[in-house]
Design a protein around this motif. Sequence first.
Motif, PDB file in Angstrom:
ATOM      1  N   ARG A  55       0.847  -1.201   0.000  1.00 61.36           N
ATOM      2  CA  ARG A  55       0.000   0.000   0.000  1.00 61.36           C
ATOM      3  C   ARG A  55       0.877   1.244   0.000  1.00 61.36           C
ATOM      4  O   ARG A  55       1.905   1.289   0.658  1.00 61.36           O
ATOM      5  CB  ARG A  55      -0.926   0.005   1.213  1.00 61.36           C
ATOM      6  CG  ARG A  55      -2.005  -1.075   1.125  1.00 61.36           C
ATOM      7  CD  ARG A  55      -2.831  -1.092   2.358  1.00 61.36           C
ATOM      8  NE  ARG A  55      -1.996  -1.598   3.472  1.00 61.36           N
ATOM      9  CZ  ARG A  55      -2.452  -1.821   4.683  1.00 61.36           C
ATOM     10  NH1 ARG A  55      -3.700  -1.574   4.979  1.00 61.36           N
ATOM     11  NH2 ARG A  55      -1.641  -2.283   5.614  1.00 61.36           N
ATOM     12  N   TYR A  56       0.455   2.223  -0.762  1.00 60.56           N
ATOM     13  CA  TYR A  56       1.145   3.513  -0.888  1.00 60.56           C
ATOM     14  C   TYR A  56       2.463   3.407  -1.653  1.00 60.56           C
ATOM     15  O   TYR A  56       3.288   4.312  -1.597  1.00 60.56           O
ATOM     16  CB  TYR A  56       1.374   4.175   0.477  1.00 60.56           C
ATOM     17  CG  TYR A  56       0.149   4.140   1.348  1.00 60.56           C
ATOM     18  CD1 TYR A  56      -0.995   4.852   0.990  1.00 60.56           C
ATOM     19  CD2 TYR A  56       0.117   3.368   2.491  1.00 60.56           C
ATOM     20  CE1 TYR A  56      -2.137   4.800   1.780  1.00 60.56           C
ATOM     21  CE2 TYR A  56      -1.024   3.316   3.283  1.00 60.56           C
ATOM     22  CZ  TYR A  56      -2.139   4.032   2.922  1.00 60.56           C
ATOM     23  OH  TYR A  56      -3.267   3.976   3.700  1.00 60.56           O
ATOM     24  N   HIS A  57       2.680   2.308  -2.342  1.00 62.98           N
ATOM     25  CA  HIS A  57       3.879   2.144  -3.163  1.00 62.98           C
ATOM     26  C   HIS A  57       3.482   1.919  -4.612  1.00 62.98           C
ATOM     27  O   HIS A  57       2.499   1.260  -4.900  1.00 62.98           O
ATOM     28  CB  HIS A  57       4.708   0.925  -2.717  1.00 62.98           C
ATOM     29  CG  HIS A  57       5.457   1.139  -1.457  1.00 62.98           C
ATOM     30  ND1 HIS A  57       6.636   1.836  -1.398  1.00 62.98           N
ATOM     31  CD2 HIS A  57       5.185   0.745  -0.187  1.00 62.98           C
ATOM     32  CE1 HIS A  57       7.070   1.861  -0.154  1.00 62.98           C
ATOM     33  NE2 HIS A  57       6.205   1.212   0.604  1.00 62.98           N
ATOM     34  N   SER A  58       4.307   2.432  -5.493  1.00 63.93           N
ATOM     35  CA  SER A  58       4.185   2.065  -6.907  1.00 63.93           C
ATOM     36  C   SER A  58       4.899   0.725  -7.073  1.00 63.93           C
ATOM     37  O   SER A  58       5.597   0.260  -6.166  1.00 63.93           O
ATOM     38  CB  SER A  58       4.869   3.121  -7.786  1.00 63.93           C
ATOM     39  OG  SER A  58       6.269   3.111  -7.549  1.00 63.93           O
ATOM     40  N   GLU A  74      -0.335  -9.179  -1.791  1.00 60.91           N
ATOM     41  CA  GLU A  74      -1.197  -9.429  -0.625  1.00 60.91           C
ATOM     42  C   GLU A  74      -1.223 -10.920  -0.294  1.00 60.91           C
ATOM     43  O   GLU A  74      -1.169 -11.310   0.878  1.00 60.91           O
ATOM     44  CB  GLU A  74      -2.605  -8.908  -0.871  1.00 60.91           C
ATOM     45  CG  GLU A  74      -2.707  -7.393  -0.902  1.00 60.91           C
ATOM     46  CD  GLU A  74      -2.386  -6.734   0.435  1.00 60.91           C
ATOM     47  OE1 GLU A  74      -2.622  -7.341   1.497  1.00 60.91           O
ATOM     48  OE2 GLU A  74      -1.891  -5.600   0.407  1.00 60.91           O
ATOM     49  N   ALA A  75      -1.294 -11.760  -1.310  1.00 60.79           N
ATOM     50  CA  ALA A  75      -1.280 -13.211  -1.090  1.00 60.79           C
ATOM     51  C   ALA A  75       0.071 -13.663  -0.534  1.00 60.79           C
ATOM     52  O   ALA A  75       0.139 -14.532   0.339  1.00 60.79           O
ATOM     53  CB  ALA A  75      -1.607 -13.946  -2.387  1.00 60.79           C
ATOM     54  N   TRP A 124      -0.251  -7.049  -9.723  1.00 66.07           N
ATOM     55  CA  TRP A 124       0.856  -7.312  -8.793  1.00 66.07           C
ATOM     56  C   TRP A 124       0.454  -7.091  -7.338  1.00 66.07           C
ATOM     57  O   TRP A 124       0.903  -7.821  -6.463  1.00 66.07           O
ATOM     58  CB  TRP A 124       2.087  -6.490  -9.163  1.00 66.07           C
ATOM     59  CG  TRP A 124       1.995  -5.018  -8.921  1.00 66.07           C
ATOM     60  CD1 TRP A 124       1.554  -4.065  -9.809  1.00 66.07           C
ATOM     61  CD2 TRP A 124       2.355  -4.316  -7.737  1.00 66.07           C
ATOM     62  NE1 TRP A 124       1.616  -2.823  -9.237  1.00 66.07           N
ATOM     63  CE2 TRP A 124       2.115  -2.944  -7.954  1.00 66.07           C
ATOM     64  CE3 TRP A 124       2.864  -4.707  -6.500  1.00 66.07           C
ATOM     65  CZ2 TRP A 124       2.351  -1.977  -7.002  1.00 66.07           C
ATOM     66  CZ3 TRP A 124       3.113  -3.736  -5.540  1.00 66.07           C
ATOM     67  CH2 TRP A 124       2.852  -2.395  -5.789  1.00 66.07           C
ATOM     68  N   ARG A 125      -0.393  -6.109  -7.051  1.00 71.96           N
ATOM     69  CA  ARG A 125      -0.795  -5.869  -5.657  1.00 71.96           C
ATOM     70  C   ARG A 125      -1.562  -7.055  -5.082  1.00 71.96           C
ATOM     71  O   ARG A 125      -1.395  -7.386  -3.906  1.00 71.96           O
ATOM     72  CB  ARG A 125      -1.628  -4.608  -5.540  1.00 71.96           C
ATOM     73  CG  ARG A 125      -0.831  -3.345  -5.719  1.00 71.96           C
ATOM     74  CD  ARG A 125      -1.742  -2.125  -5.527  1.00 71.96           C
ATOM     75  NE  ARG A 125      -1.107  -0.925  -5.987  1.00 71.96           N
ATOM     76  CZ  ARG A 125      -0.362  -0.138  -5.231  1.00 71.96           C
ATOM     77  NH1 ARG A 125      -0.157  -0.440  -3.989  1.00 71.96           N
ATOM     78  NH2 ARG A 125       0.185   0.942  -5.742  1.00 71.96           N
ATOM     79  N   ASP A 126      -2.402  -7.683  -5.890  1.00 69.51           N
ATOM     80  CA  ASP A 126      -3.144  -8.861  -5.419  1.00 69.51           C
ATOM     81  C   ASP A 126      -2.178  -9.996  -5.084  1.00 69.51           C
ATOM     82  O   ASP A 126      -2.344 -10.692  -4.082  1.00 69.51           O
ATOM     83  CB  ASP A 126      -4.152  -9.320  -6.478  1.00 69.51           C
ATOM     84  CG  ASP A 126      -5.225  -8.284  -6.741  1.00 69.51           C
ATOM     85  OD1 ASP A 126      -5.541  -7.481  -5.827  1.00 69.51           O
ATOM     86  OD2 ASP A 126      -5.754  -8.268  -7.866  1.00 69.51           O
ATOM     87  N   TRP A 127      -1.174 -10.168  -5.943  1.00 64.94           N
ATOM     88  CA  TRP A 127      -0.167 -11.204  -5.675  1.00 64.94           C
ATOM     89  C   TRP A 127       0.587 -10.902  -4.392  1.00 64.94           C
ATOM     90  O   TRP A 127       0.783 -11.782  -3.557  1.00 64.94           O
ATOM     91  CB  TRP A 127       0.797 -11.324  -6.864  1.00 64.94           C
ATOM     92  CG  TRP A 127       1.930 -12.243  -6.594  1.00 64.94           C
ATOM     93  CD1 TRP A 127       1.895 -13.609  -6.573  1.00 64.94           C
ATOM     94  CD2 TRP A 127       3.278 -11.880  -6.290  1.00 64.94           C
ATOM     95  NE1 TRP A 127       3.132 -14.118  -6.280  1.00 64.94           N
ATOM     96  CE2 TRP A 127       4.009 -13.070  -6.096  1.00 64.94           C
ATOM     97  CE3 TRP A 127       3.942 -10.664  -6.178  1.00 64.94           C
ATOM     98  CZ2 TRP A 127       5.362 -13.067  -5.801  1.00 64.94           C
ATOM     99  CZ3 TRP A 127       5.291 -10.673  -5.878  1.00 64.94           C
ATOM    100  CH2 TRP A 127       5.984 -11.865  -5.693  1.00 64.94           C
TER     101      TRP A 127
END
Length: 83
Positions: free
Chosen positions: A10-13, A71-72, A66-69
């Motif tokens: 979160r809050y990162h590119s 988080e997993a 990529w964010r979903d990955w």
Amino acid sequence: MAVALVYDPRYHSWDSWASLMCELYANQQLEIPKAEKDWKKWAAGFKGIDLLANEAVPDPYAFNHWRDWVEAVINAVNPAVGA
């Protein structure tokens, strides 16, 4: 105290988060990612590093973003809060 193995995205590119991970795992000689569009290739290399071999790091090719990955991955490798 347990230490996180993967930073919260979160809050990162993509560039920011992946650079942090390259720094965190510098001894593993992770490739510096080229572009966000190639995140799955980089993530597959991340999944293969020695320190994560016994963790349930998910296959990045099973995710669209990529964010979903990430988080997993966090759910698989980071210690539970309060553990």
